[in-house]
Write an enzyme that holds these catalytic residues in place. Structure first.
Site, PDB file in Angstrom:
ATOM      1  N   TYR A 128      63.553  58.873 -44.458  1.00 60.60           N
ATOM      2  CA  TYR A 128      63.043  57.612 -43.892  1.00 60.60           C
ATOM      3  C   TYR A 128      64.032  57.097 -42.850  1.00 60.60           C
ATOM      4  O   TYR A 128      65.242  57.126 -43.076  1.00 60.60           O
ATOM      5  CB  TYR A 128      62.874  56.553 -44.997  1.00 60.60           C
ATOM      6  N   GLU A 133      63.278  54.066 -40.564  1.00 61.90           N
ATOM      7  CA  GLU A 133      62.737  52.905 -39.835  1.00 61.90           C
ATOM      8  C   GLU A 133      63.842  52.270 -38.998  1.00 61.90           C
ATOM      9  O   GLU A 133      64.963  52.110 -39.457  1.00 61.90           O
ATOM     10  CB  GLU A 133      62.159  51.887 -40.815  1.00 61.90           C
ATOM     11  N   ASP A 181      48.481  57.373 -18.574  1.00 57.76           N
ATOM     12  CA  ASP A 181      48.421  58.178 -19.795  1.00 57.76           C
ATOM     13  C   ASP A 181      48.356  59.633 -19.325  1.00 57.76           C
ATOM     14  O   ASP A 181      47.312  60.112 -18.878  1.00 57.76           O
ATOM     15  CB  ASP A 181      47.160  57.789 -20.587  1.00 57.76           C
ATOM     16  N   THR A 241      50.937  62.559 -24.999  1.00 58.67           N
ATOM     17  CA  THR A 241      51.097  63.328 -26.225  1.00 58.67           C
ATOM     18  C   THR A 241      52.084  64.441 -25.895  1.00 58.67           C
ATOM     19  O   THR A 241      52.408  64.676 -24.725  1.00 58.67           O
ATOM     20  CB  THR A 241      49.770  63.966 -26.691  1.00 58.67           C
ATOM     21  N   LYS A 262      49.738  68.942 -25.877  1.00 58.73           N
ATOM     22  CA  LYS A 262      48.702  69.573 -25.024  1.00 58.73           C
ATOM     23  C   LYS A 262      49.403  70.546 -24.071  1.00 58.73           C
ATOM     24  O   LYS A 262      49.993  71.508 -24.548  1.00 58.73           O
ATOM     25  CB  LYS A 262      47.901  68.487 -24.305  1.00 58.73           C
ATOM     26  N   ARG A 287      52.354  67.960 -32.489  1.00 51.61           N
ATOM     27  CA  ARG A 287      51.409  66.856 -32.334  1.00 51.61           C
ATOM     28  C   ARG A 287      52.184  65.557 -32.394  1.00 51.61           C
ATOM     29  O   ARG A 287      52.901  65.300 -33.361  1.00 51.61           O
ATOM     30  CB  ARG A 287      50.366  66.853 -33.455  1.00 51.61           C
TER      31      ARG A 287
HETATM   32  N1  DSN Z   1      41.171  64.561 -28.318  1.00 54.07           N
HETATM   33  C1  DSN Z   1      41.956  64.729 -27.114  1.00 54.07           C
HETATM   34  C2  DSN Z   1      41.305  65.670 -26.173  1.00 54.07           C
HETATM   35  O1  DSN Z   1      40.665  66.582 -26.634  1.00 54.07           O
HETATM   36  O2  DSN Z   1      41.451  65.517 -24.978  1.00 54.07           O
HETATM   37  C3  DSN Z   1      42.248  63.451 -26.496  1.00 54.07           C
HETATM   38  O3  DSN Z   1      42.759  62.598 -27.446  1.00 54.07           O
END
Ligand code: DSN
Length: 392
Positions: free
Chosen positions: A42, A44, A187, A213, A216, A222
């Site tokens: 933990y 925090e 974003d 994120t 990707k 993730r």
């Molecule tokens: N679910 C993601 C995507 O497939 O682009 C976006 O959050």
């Protein structure tokens, strides 16, 4: 039980042709960090200001991850604690907005994201949402953004999304934001890997806040991150914790650091260049056969097929591609789609995952194109000799 399901999933990932634009395949070292003992801790708070003892090593991990994120994206401040892109966006809004403030963002069917203010999302319920779309060529309607910004005076303008295949003109939107004294947020979840490798303009040069994120095109675990200038650092950190989250996922932060280390290597640049080249080649082959694309093509890792001129829905095409050829894509709404999200008139296709397979070359992409043509245009079924060898 779970071990056997892991084995089955690994086999599925190795043998199917994964063209979901938001997915990728992490390295062994990223996986190792995610499965490490940091999951037991933990933490925090932030480095040197934790609510639990025993965080001297965790502090080193988080500081290291932040330093790497700043180096990779050339920004002043990084918060690596968001558990996801959605939570990064939630926290970014909380850092600079009050409930009821106006956000001007791209609509979901134009390629934006749920968290940019769709009525079903939390943002859609807390803030007043005004949305922009695409022009007649399928390009972001920059003139429309300017008009809406002047008439609605948003507190925040958001750019970026999940299904837009062209490079976004950040400079133009940032000028619009400045002219109405709005914050500008990008974003970059989808194209973060392209930014890191230098194949997409760096939004940190133009935006007040950048969210992303890490799983990707960036090819990490993730999770989410927020980048900003020093003057917003305190507000952002406070919004992440205790604003929207409790304890950070330290094992994921460790894996984010590994991902940033990898993205700083020359090999990552080569990988991203190959992703862009493969996507462009496949898109061109499909267009040559008469398949229509939103935006008339791609400059990134994805493209969006427009099925409105065919008798097929996105749901049918996605199902057929999987059943007939083991190709995994997702159905996607297109701008002003008359069909529901369950049916859709679009198919989103990405090459980030398959490009990890070194055997994917132009010949393989041509076989993949033939599979799409069979399903969408009804041409005769291809032999897929290469696909059987490459994805086995
Ligand atoms: N679910 C993601 C995507 O497939 O682009 C976006 O959050």
């Amino acid at each position: 039980m779970i071990q056997s399901l892991i084995k089955r999933e690994q086999k599925r990932q190795d043998t199917k042709i994964n063209m979901i634009a938001s997915e990728n395949m992490v390295s062994k070292n990223v996986l190792k960090a995610m499965g490490s003992c940091f999951t037991n801790k933990y933490a925090e708070g932030y480095p040197s200001a934790r609510y639990y003892a025993g965080n001297e090593i965790v502090d080193c991990v988080e500081e290291y991850a932040c330093d790497l994120a700043k180096k990779l994206f050339l920004c002043e401040h990084a918060n690596v604690q968001p558990h996801s892109g959605s939570q990064a966006n939630q926290a970014a809004y909380m850092a600079i907005l009050k409930p009821g403030d106006t956000i001007l963002s791209m609509s979901l069917d134009a390629g934006g994201h749920l968290t940019h203010g769709a009525s079903v999302s939390q943002a859609g319920q807390i803030y007043k949402i005004v949305q922009y779309g695409l022009d007649a060529n399928g390009v972001i309607d920059y003139a429309g953004i300017e008009k809406l910004a002047k008439s609605t005076k948003p507190k925040l303008i958001v750019a970026g999304g999940s299904a837009y295949s062209l490079v976004i003109d950040f400079e133009r939107i940032s000028k619009i934001a400045k002219s109405v004294e709005a914050y500008f947020m990008v974003d970059m979840a989808h194209f973060a890997g392209l930014v890191a490798a230098g194949f997409y303009p760096n939004p940190c040069k133009f935006a007040d806040i950048v969210t992303s994120t890490t799983h990707k095109t960036l090819r990490g675990p993730r999770g989410g991150i927020i980048l900003c200038r020093e003057e917003l650092a305190k507000a952002v950190d406070k919004a992440v914790f205790p604003g929207v989250q409790g304890g950070p996922l330290v094992h994921i932060i460790a894996a984010k650091a590994v991902c940033f280390e990898e993205a700083l290597q020359p090999t990552f640049k080569t990988y991203i260049k190959n992703v862009i080249d493969n996507t462009a080649y496949l898109c061109k082959k499909l267009q040559e056969s008469g398949i229509k694309m939103i935006c008339n093509g791609t400059q990134t890792h994805l493209f969006l097929i427009d099925l409105t001129d065919t008798d097929k829905t996105g749901a049918q095409v996605s199902q057929d591609l999987e059943d007939k050829f083991g190709i995994i894509v997702n159905k996607n709404k297109i701008f002003n789609d008359k069909r529901s999200a369950k049916e859709t008139s679009g198919i989103r296709v990405g090459c980030a995952f398959i490009t990890n397979n070194k055997k994917v070359d132009k010949n393989v992409l041509e076989e993949i194109a033939d599979c799409f043509k069979t399903v969408i245009l009804g041409t005769s079924a291809p032999k897929i000799k290469l696909l059987k060898k490459v994805f086995k």
